[in-house]
Design a protein around this motif. Structure first.
Motif, short mmCIF file in Angstrom:
data_model
loop_
_atom_site.label_atom_id
_atom_site.label_comp_id
_atom_site.label_asym_id
_atom_site.label_seq_id
_atom_site.Cartn_x
_atom_site.Cartn_y
_atom_site.Cartn_z
N UNK A 224 52.10 36.44 42.74
CA UNK A 224 52.31 35.09 43.25
C UNK A 224 51.76 34.96 44.67
N UNK A 225 52.02 35.97 45.53
CA UNK A 225 51.55 35.92 46.91
C UNK A 225 50.03 35.96 46.99
N UNK A 226 49.39 36.73 46.11
CA UNK A 226 47.93 36.83 46.12
C UNK A 226 47.29 35.49 45.82
N UNK A 227 47.85 34.77 44.86
CA UNK A 227 47.31 33.44 44.54
C UNK A 227 47.55 32.48 45.68
N UNK A 265 45.70 44.33 43.36
CA UNK A 265 46.53 43.11 43.31
C UNK A 265 47.58 43.14 44.40
N UNK A 266 48.22 44.30 44.59
CA UNK A 266 49.27 44.40 45.61
C UNK A 266 48.71 44.16 47.01
N UNK A 267 47.54 44.69 47.29
CA UNK A 267 46.94 44.52 48.62
C UNK A 267 46.46 43.10 48.85
N UNK A 271 51.10 41.25 52.09
CA UNK A 271 52.29 41.89 52.66
C UNK A 271 52.07 43.40 52.63
N UNK A 272 51.87 43.98 53.79
CA UNK A 272 51.53 45.41 53.85
C UNK A 272 52.65 46.29 53.35
#
Length: 350
Positions: A224-227, A265-267, A271-272
């Motif tokens: 969600x954050x990546x989008x 995707x996580x990167x 959010x580190x």
């Protein structure tokens, strides 16, 4: 005639060193007849029961004297007191010398003390300075000899604690003289935190179902954050998936590319900390995932399923469908966990 009241004195053997207050109270008790406020001629009239006549009662001096004695005793021995009554009839606490007899004595308890290596105590003290931000990245620690003297520890113990922090990427030591020498607090890179978490997760023996739940939570957030951040690199994801679709790919390379796909995707989420946690959780289960991939020599079906799921996730991300990508990620993770249980890699229930 003055009726002297009882005098209460601290019992010998329990007396603390007499302070200035104690000496003043004792002097007050010994000379209270000279108090100007209270005179022997001040008499309280009381009615005598047999005759009804008035008779002189005790003077206030007679009342104050025993109370002052008790006060002196309380100041002189405040730690050993018991209930008593002075001459004024008021219940007070007066010192007594009582020792516990055999009937109330308790057996001594000799519980073993914890044996903690000295270097761990030194390590805890340094960590306290780091957590409280008294030490910050770029700060120098005192030289080893001075640090040992300040902590009251041996130099080998201090040296061992510093080595532990150096292995964790928190400190860096340089030999020599000048501004760059000594032990410096480092701004630990993400790789150091990921490595540390991965090792701890691997040896903590968490149930694999707990690891799966953590992955679902973290990767849904990342999708969600990546989008929302618009940081999705569709070309990079496509390159990873193209490599995974080669017909001659083996389980080891497939597992490595699968890890890169989820880490990318996580990167992208921006959010580190979440990215580092995702990498650590994914890396901690790498061996289990590899074991599931190699459990069936004819792994073509599971490989095809994973390829299709990865393509669907990447498509939702590039289309800007964050919630849809999150749902696909969760179904992908849980579906492979069920497969791991089927092949006997994950024995714990959902």
């Amino acid at each position: 005639m003055r009726r002297p009241g009882p005098s209460v004195r601290p019992t010998r053997g329990w007396r603390l060193p007499r302070s200035r207050g104690a000496r003043a109270a004792a002097s007050f008790a010994a000379h209270n007849t000279q108090i100007p406020l209270w005179s022997d001629h001040t008499v309280r009239q009381v009615r005598s029961p047999p005759t009804g006549s008035l008779a002189p009662g005790p003077s206030l001096t007679d009342v104050v004297r025993p109370c002052a004695g008790v006060l002196a005793s309380l100041i002189a021995s405040p730690h050993r007191v018991a209930r008593s009554t002075c001459g004024c009839g008021v219940s007070t606490r007066a010192p007594v010398a009582t020792r516990e007899g055999p009937d109330v004595a308790t057996e001594p308890s000799w519980a073993p003390v914890d044996r903690v290596p000295t270097y761990q105590l030194v390590l805890s003290r340094i960590e306290e300075q780091l957590v409280s931000r008294s030490l910050r990245p770029g700060d120098k620690l005192p030289p080893e000899r001075e640090l040992a003297a300040m902590l009251g520890a041996s130099r080998p113990a201090v040296r061992e604690a510093l080595r532990v922090l150096q292995a964790q990427g928190i400190l860096k030591s340089s030999v020599g003289t000048g501004a760059d020498s000594g032990t410096v607090v480092m701004s630990a890179p993400s790789g150091a935190l990921t490595h540390l978490l991965r090792v701890h997760l691997a040896v903590a023996s968490f149930p694999l179902s707990d690891v799966v739940e953590a992955r679902v939570m973290l990767e849904r957030f990342s999708a969600v954050s990546a989008v929302q951040s618009g940081a999705i690199d569709g070309a990079a994801l496509d390159g990873i998936l193209t490599a995974m679709e080669r017909e001659d790919i083996g389980q080891d390379e497939f597992n490595e590319l699968d890890t890169r796909f989820h880490v990318a995707i996580a990167e992208s989420g921006g959010n580190r900390l979440v990215a580092d946690l995702t990498v650590a959780v994914r890396e901690s289960s790498r061996t289990d995932i590899h074991a599931a991939l190699t459990a069936d020599p004819e792994w073509g079906d599971v490989r095809s399923t994973l390829r299709a799921e990865h393509r669907a996730i990447a498509g939702a991300l590039t289309d800007g469908d964050g919630p849809g990508a999150a749902d696909l990620l969760e179904a992908h993770i849980r579906g492979f966990f069920r497969y791991m249980r089927q092949v006997g890699v994950a024995a714990d229930p959902d």
